[in-house]
Design an enzyme around this catalytic site. Structure first.
Site, short mmCIF file in Angstrom:
data_model
loop_
_atom_site.label_atom_id
_atom_site.label_comp_id
_atom_site.label_asym_id
_atom_site.label_seq_id
_atom_site.Cartn_x
_atom_site.Cartn_y
_atom_site.Cartn_z
N GLY A 1 0.66 -1.02 -0.34
CA GLY A 1 -0.79 -0.02 0.03
C GLY A 1 0.37 1.29 0.14
N ASP B 1 -2.32 -6.82 -4.84
CA ASP B 1 -3.60 -6.75 -5.07
C ASP B 1 -3.91 -7.98 -4.16
OD1 ASP B 1 -6.38 -6.65 -4.73
OD2 ASP B 1 -6.77 -7.05 -6.19
N LEU B 2 -3.78 -7.22 -2.55
CA LEU B 2 -4.15 -8.02 -1.41
C LEU B 2 -5.36 -8.65 -1.67
CD1 LEU B 2 -2.04 -5.75 1.19
CD2 LEU B 2 -1.49 -8.31 0.70
N ASN C 1 1.04 -2.96 5.34
CA ASN C 1 0.35 -1.35 5.93
C ASN C 1 -1.02 -1.38 4.86
OD1 ASN C 1 0.35 1.74 5.75
ND2 ASN C 1 0.49 1.07 3.17
N SER D 1 -4.95 -0.86 14.22
CA SER D 1 -5.34 0.79 14.19
C SER D 1 -6.49 0.47 15.53
CB SER D 1 -6.22 1.22 13.09
OG SER D 1 -7.47 1.67 13.42
N TYR E 1 -23.99 -7.26 9.38
CA TYR E 1 -22.76 -6.34 9.06
C TYR E 1 -22.35 -4.90 9.02
CZ TYR E 1 -18.85 -5.27 5.87
OH TYR E 1 -17.65 -4.26 5.13
#
Length: 354
Positions: free
Chosen positions: A36, A88-89, A115, A170, A192
């Protein structure tokens, strides 16, 4: 608020910048991967690591954007060694391809900074049919780390230098779903919540780092794994969340008569919306300047954990503002971490077979 924070035991605080926490450190000879790295704290992390002599591989989803960042870094610092590779994770195939290309390059690997991330997206499934935030923020990085681990171990052994794995989590990990990780409902749209799902993925980042740290210690490998909270930073991580998106999307709920009325006054409506957006952005910018970190401050803890000598031998810890911080009770649950590890491996195995 960062401006009210005090300097911690490390000598740094929430107001410290990435350049300040790495001042005087020579990273020459080290190679780091930063996911990222095409925007936000990822690009600042790449810039500062390169500034300290580290060769940086920017793992980015948008290669064109990544190369622009790479060019900007080199323009500012002509001696910087920076490469850009596609990753592309949210796609295990992309993660596998990236790791294969890097491992076959013959390059060593000293530092892996996990990251990249998405935040508060609507319910979406990845290419591998896994809830998008969990897939991108956790599963992709878990898989990437596993695929690069042998290269990290080999580098640590041959160079006799400590390897470091850094998971950017975070403070939102404290606000996951009540059960922490919804193992039985990971792909269930019912119940969700975008922010809770983000918290879940960030909790997973901490649990991943702590479990990995335990395993590496048991193996006697000279590699540390830690996680961190960068602070609240106004970056494009918020692209799926915000008042402005709500205002813009609200027009899609208009009735037929409302749409007709809107069409009659579209020019006026657009002008009002543009003005309102400008006012909101201005307000957020004014407030954010005082209650949020800038990108330079946001990348500080990442760069500190990745590069600072004070971090030698420290593993399995959670950091914020350049100092050890307190994570939630769920984040410190070793049984939950082991369960998540096994669950993630099964997810990857199932996706690979399909």
């Amino acid at each position: 608020m960062w401006f009210l924070s005090r300097t911690g035991p490390s000598g740094f605080s929430a107001s410290s910048t990435a350049e300040e926490v790495t001042e005087g450190i020579d990273g020459t000879g080290l190679i780091a991967i930063v996911t990222g790295a095409s925007s936000g704290i990822g690009s600042e992390t790449a810039r500062v690591l390169a500034l300290r002599g580290v060769r940086v591989v920017m793992a980015v989803r948008n290669v064109a954007t990544g190369r622009k960042v790479q060019e900007a870094i080199v323009k500012e610092n002509p001696t910087a060694k920076v490469d850009t590779m596609e990753l592309d994770l949210s796609s295990m195939a992309s993660v596998r391809n990236f790791a294969s290309n890097f491992n076959s390059s013959g390059l060593p690997l000293n530092i892996l900074v996990n990251n990249a991330g998405v935040m508060a997206s609507p319910f979406l499934l990845s290419k591998d049919k896994i809830e998008l935030q969990f897939a991108t923020n956790h599963v992709g990085h878990f898989f990437l780390t596993n695929l690069l681990l042998e290269t990290l171990k080999k580098t640590a052994t041959e160079s006799k230098k400590e390897g470091r794995i850094v998971n950017v989590s975070s403070r939102r990990h404290q606000f996951s779903y009540r059960e922490g990780i919804r193992f039985d409902k990971i792909n269930d749209p019912s119940g969700y919540n975008g922010l809770s799902a983000y918290g879940q993925s960030k909790l997973a980042n901490i649990l991943h780092a702590s479990q990995l740290a335990r395993q590496l210690k048991e193996e006697g490998v000279n590699i540390t794994a830690n996680s961190l909270h960068p602070g609240a930073i106004p970056t494009n991580l918020f692209r799926y969340h915000g008042l402005i998106n709500g205002i813009k999307s609200s027009t899609s709920t208009l009735s037929s008569s409302d749409r007709f009325h809107k069409a009659l006054h579209s020019a006026h409506f657009s002008h009002v919306l543009e003005h309102l957006t400008t006012v909101i952005l201005g307000f957020l910018g004014l407030v954010g300047k005082h209650v949020m970190k800038n990108v330079q401050q946001g990348a500080a803890t990442t760069c500190y954990v990745a590069l600072h000598p004070q971090m030698k031998g420290i593993s399995g810890q959670y950091f914020a503002d350049g100092n050890v911080a307190k994570a939630s009770s769920q984040a410190n649950d070793s049984e939950l971490a082991k369960k998540l590890w096994d669950f993630t491996q099964k997810l990857i195995s199932t996706a690979s077979e399909s």
